[in-house]
Design a protein around this motif. Structure first.
Motif, PDB file in Angstrom:
ATOM      1  N   ILE A 236       0.849  -1.206   0.000  1.00 55.22           N
ATOM      2  CA  ILE A 236       0.000   0.000   0.000  1.00 55.22           C
ATOM      3  C   ILE A 236       0.875   1.242   0.000  1.00 55.22           C
ATOM      4  O   ILE A 236       1.726   1.418   0.881  1.00 55.22           O
ATOM      5  N   ARG A 237       0.674   2.083  -1.022  1.00 53.17           N
ATOM      6  CA  ARG A 237       1.344   3.389  -1.043  1.00 53.17           C
ATOM      7  C   ARG A 237       0.320   4.439  -0.636  1.00 53.17           C
ATOM      8  O   ARG A 237      -0.605   4.730  -1.389  1.00 53.17           O
ATOM      9  N   PRO A 238       0.436   4.997   0.536  1.00 51.72           N
ATOM     10  CA  PRO A 238      -0.597   5.915   1.019  1.00 51.72           C
ATOM     11  C   PRO A 238      -0.627   7.229   0.234  1.00 51.72           C
ATOM     12  O   PRO A 238       0.395   7.664  -0.295  1.00 51.72           O
ATOM     13  N   GLU A 239      -1.802   7.817   0.141  1.00 51.72           N
ATOM     14  CA  GLU A 239      -1.887   9.190  -0.384  1.00 51.72           C
ATOM     15  C   GLU A 239      -1.258  10.152   0.610  1.00 51.72           C
ATOM     16  O   GLU A 239      -0.595  11.103   0.230  1.00 51.72           O
ATOM     17  N   TYR A 240      -1.537   9.922   1.878  1.00 49.31           N
ATOM     18  CA  TYR A 240      -0.859  10.707   2.919  1.00 49.31           C
ATOM     19  C   TYR A 240      -0.823   9.912   4.219  1.00 49.31           C
ATOM     20  O   TYR A 240      -1.676   9.053   4.464  1.00 49.31           O
ATOM     21  N   VAL A 241       0.215  10.208   5.005  1.00 51.00           N
ATOM     22  CA  VAL A 241       0.263   9.828   6.420  1.00 51.00           C
ATOM     23  C   VAL A 241       0.613  11.131   7.123  1.00 51.00           C
ATOM     24  O   VAL A 241       1.731  11.631   7.000  1.00 51.00           O
ATOM     25  N   ALA A 242      -0.351  11.721   7.796  1.00 50.74           N
ATOM     26  CA  ALA A 242      -0.182  13.095   8.274  1.00 50.74           C
ATOM     27  C   ALA A 242      -0.252  13.157   9.786  1.00 50.74           C
ATOM     28  O   ALA A 242      -1.017  12.428  10.421  1.00 50.74           O
ATOM     29  N   PHE A 243       0.558  14.048  10.354  1.00 51.29           N
ATOM     30  CA  PHE A 243       0.574  14.310  11.803  1.00 51.29           C
ATOM     31  C   PHE A 243       0.143  15.755  11.996  1.00 51.29           C
ATOM     32  O   PHE A 243       0.892  16.679  11.675  1.00 51.29           O
ATOM     33  N   VAL A 244      -1.079  15.935  12.485  1.00 52.26           N
ATOM     34  CA  VAL A 244      -1.650  17.290  12.505  1.00 52.26           C
ATOM     35  C   VAL A 244      -2.333  17.580  13.842  1.00 52.26           C
ATOM     36  O   VAL A 244      -2.710  16.672  14.592  1.00 52.26           O
ATOM     37  N   ASP A 245      -2.520  18.870  14.085  1.00 46.16           N
ATOM     38  CA  ASP A 245      -3.332  19.308  15.231  1.00 46.16           C
ATOM     39  C   ASP A 245      -4.768  18.829  15.008  1.00 46.16           C
ATOM     40  O   ASP A 245      -5.340  19.063  13.944  1.00 46.16           O
ATOM     41  N   PRO A 246      -5.371  18.165  15.999  1.00 48.68           N
ATOM     42  CA  PRO A 246      -6.704  17.581  15.773  1.00 48.68           C
ATOM     43  C   PRO A 246      -7.795  18.617  15.505  1.00 48.68           C
ATOM     44  O   PRO A 246      -8.831  18.289  14.942  1.00 48.68           O
ATOM     45  N   GLU A 247      -7.557  19.871  15.886  1.00 52.03           N
ATOM     46  CA  GLU A 247      -8.584  20.890  15.689  1.00 52.03           C
ATOM     47  C   GLU A 247      -8.352  21.701  14.416  1.00 52.03           C
ATOM     48  O   GLU A 247      -9.249  21.877  13.600  1.00 52.03           O
ATOM     49  N   THR A 248      -7.111  22.173  14.231  1.00 51.55           N
ATOM     50  CA  THR A 248      -6.832  23.065  13.099  1.00 51.55           C
ATOM     51  C   THR A 248      -6.280  22.337  11.880  1.00 51.55           C
ATOM     52  O   THR A 248      -6.250  22.893  10.791  1.00 51.55           O
ATOM     53  N   PHE A 249      -5.807  21.106  12.072  1.00 50.24           N
ATOM     54  CA  PHE A 249      -5.141  20.343  11.017  1.00 50.24           C
ATOM     55  C   PHE A 249      -3.850  20.992  10.537  1.00 50.24           C
ATOM     56  O   PHE A 249      -3.352  20.676   9.457  1.00 50.24           O
ATOM     57  N   ALA A 250      -3.301  21.892  11.331  1.00 51.19           N
ATOM     58  CA  ALA A 250      -1.967  22.400  11.026  1.00 51.19           C
ATOM     59  C   ALA A 250      -0.964  21.284  11.321  1.00 51.19           C
ATOM     60  O   ALA A 250      -1.097  20.568  12.317  1.00 51.19           O
ATOM     61  N   PRO A 251       0.050  21.101  10.448  1.00 52.25           N
ATOM     62  CA  PRO A 251       1.042  20.052  10.677  1.00 52.25           C
ATOM     63  C   PRO A 251       1.794  20.315  11.982  1.00 52.25           C
ATOM     64  O   PRO A 251       2.008  21.460  12.352  1.00 52.25           O
TER      65      PRO A 251
END
Lengths: 292, 292
Positions: A236-251
């Protein structure tokens, strides 16, 4: 249980029920055990439970995805009745978007423009924000129930509800999972048996990140490497694996507080998303010390 | 009369009043007799009258215009009390747009993109639509009152209220005019005596169009020539003289039904707008025959 097709009929049905608490569970139908979780949470808390069923064309940015979305109204109504729903609101597209419709509710910033907003296009969250605003204003519920699996959608809705001052409490229920860990989704029915097995790498990747963070790794790049290794092992090649603020989605640059880890990946032709909130032991301790 | 500064306090003040009718008169302050007309209409129809006073920065596309907008709260509160207002909602900008605010309500199409939308920029009606949505959701009134002078604003609000399904009746009161015919506006205070005299060409131009249409002229270009002649005689070059559908603001090719004639012009440095609905005798007869 009654089924209504228009906003007018919904409001008529709710008029005498406003002395008690009203709960709304917005769905696109194809109800599964994930929705059951939401319906039961509403049933436990509210005097009147409304479930809406509307496959919202405005939030589909691919016509093929809209066309392929499962439509199972008879089974949905049976499940809703079994779960004690009082009112199903199942409008058609012309009721929600009549001729001349020209209004959009739009959220800006990373919460709406990154990840799902970037992959699916700006129209996706505009479509979500507009239809959820309409559903909330149609029912004016005391509480509305959403699943944590659609974490970014929940964050967008939380933003618009706060910003517009819609008088509703949002209740977010934990992601419902099959026994093997796969997050329940209406799209899972499209997976072949082989694809379904491969898809399990997504929750396993989230678990690997959770474990690594708990072991003290706070660097998102190091954590991402754990997820990538698990996904790659299943092809599986992911489109994204992201680590973000749960409220703002800022990385986030370091996991020093609870962080949302979100994954999107295609397995075969089926696009799946999943997420979890992780924290390092230190991050958790800090949060608790901070009263969070 | 009480004055509240937050949505929470407004809702608290309204909680025990919802058995009766609630009317909302949204204003940007600088109250004049035009607003009095709205307040009296609400006072006559509703059990509780709420007036909001908020100079909405989001709808000003020129900082100078925002800075110059008259701020007269003490006088506004005195007038509101005199007119029998029950609750004044006068939030500050941080209450309406707190940190992190990221949601816009946007109407597309000629109703929001032409005339004022084109002259003042797309942000103007986005700002109007967003703040009016917030005010309506804060008060959840049975009726909200607007002046016909801001015809395009009214049409934008009518569109978003219908599209989002905000449960409120819109009441549009006729444009309030001074004895000499000038439409009342908070901006009129900026006119010098000489400018004020010249500004009278605007209502005279509208009257000339009304008379010509009543005499059977149905060609917008011929009607516009009448308006231009009146304006030019006072040295006024309008930004626009438009003949549009009163609901959609689509341009009309022939006045065969009631048509909105809208004028915008600067007199000195003050930008004024005015409008009226005109119909040819035939157009009126057709409309009445059609039950309109």
């Amino acid at each position: 249980m009654i089924v209504v097709r228009t906003v007018g009929d919904l409001r008529d049905a709710l008029r005498d029920r406003r002395a008690g608490r009203i709960g709304l569970v917005p769905t696109m139908g194809a109800l599964h055990e994930g929705h059951t979780t939401l319906l039961r949470a509403a049933r436990a808390a509210d005097d009147t439970v409304v479930a809406s069923i509307f496959i919202n064309p405005a939030q589909f940015t691919e016509q093929a995805d809209l066309a392929a979305y499962p439509r199972t109204e008879a089974a949905d109504l049976a499940l809703a009745e079994q779960e004690g729903v009082d009112i199903v609101f199942a409008p058609d597209a012309a009721e929600v978007y009549p001729a001349g419709f020209a209004t959009t509710v739009s959220v800006t910033g990373p919460v709406a423009e990154t990840l799902e907003g970037a992959e699916r296009g700006r129209a996706h969250f505009d479509g979500v924000a507009t239809v959820v605003t309409k559903l909330l204003l149609a029912a004016l519920p005391d509480a509305a129930y959403f699943g944590a699996k659609d974490a970014q959608q929940v964050a967008v809705i939380r933003r618009l509800v706060a910003d517009l001052g819609i008088p509703v409490a949002l209740v977010v229920c934990p992601t419902s999972r099959d026994a093997d860990g796969l997050a329940r989704s209406s799209r899972n029915t499209r997976l072949s048996p082989g694809e379904r097995t491969r898809a399990l790498a997504i929750p396993r990747a989230l678990q690997a990140v959770t474990d690594a963070a708990a072991a003290g790794i706070s660097d998102p790049q190091a954590l991402r490497a754990r997820a990538d290794a698990v996904l790659e092992a299943s092809g599986i090649r992911p489109e994204y694996v992201a680590f973000v603020d749960p409220e703002t989605f800022a990385p986030v640059g370091v996991v020093d507080r609870p962080v949302l880890v979100a994954i999107a990946a295609r397995v075969g032709s089926t696009r799946l998303i999943d997420n979890t909130v992780v924290a390092t032991a230190q991050g958790r301790a800090d949060t608790q010390a901070g009263g969070g």
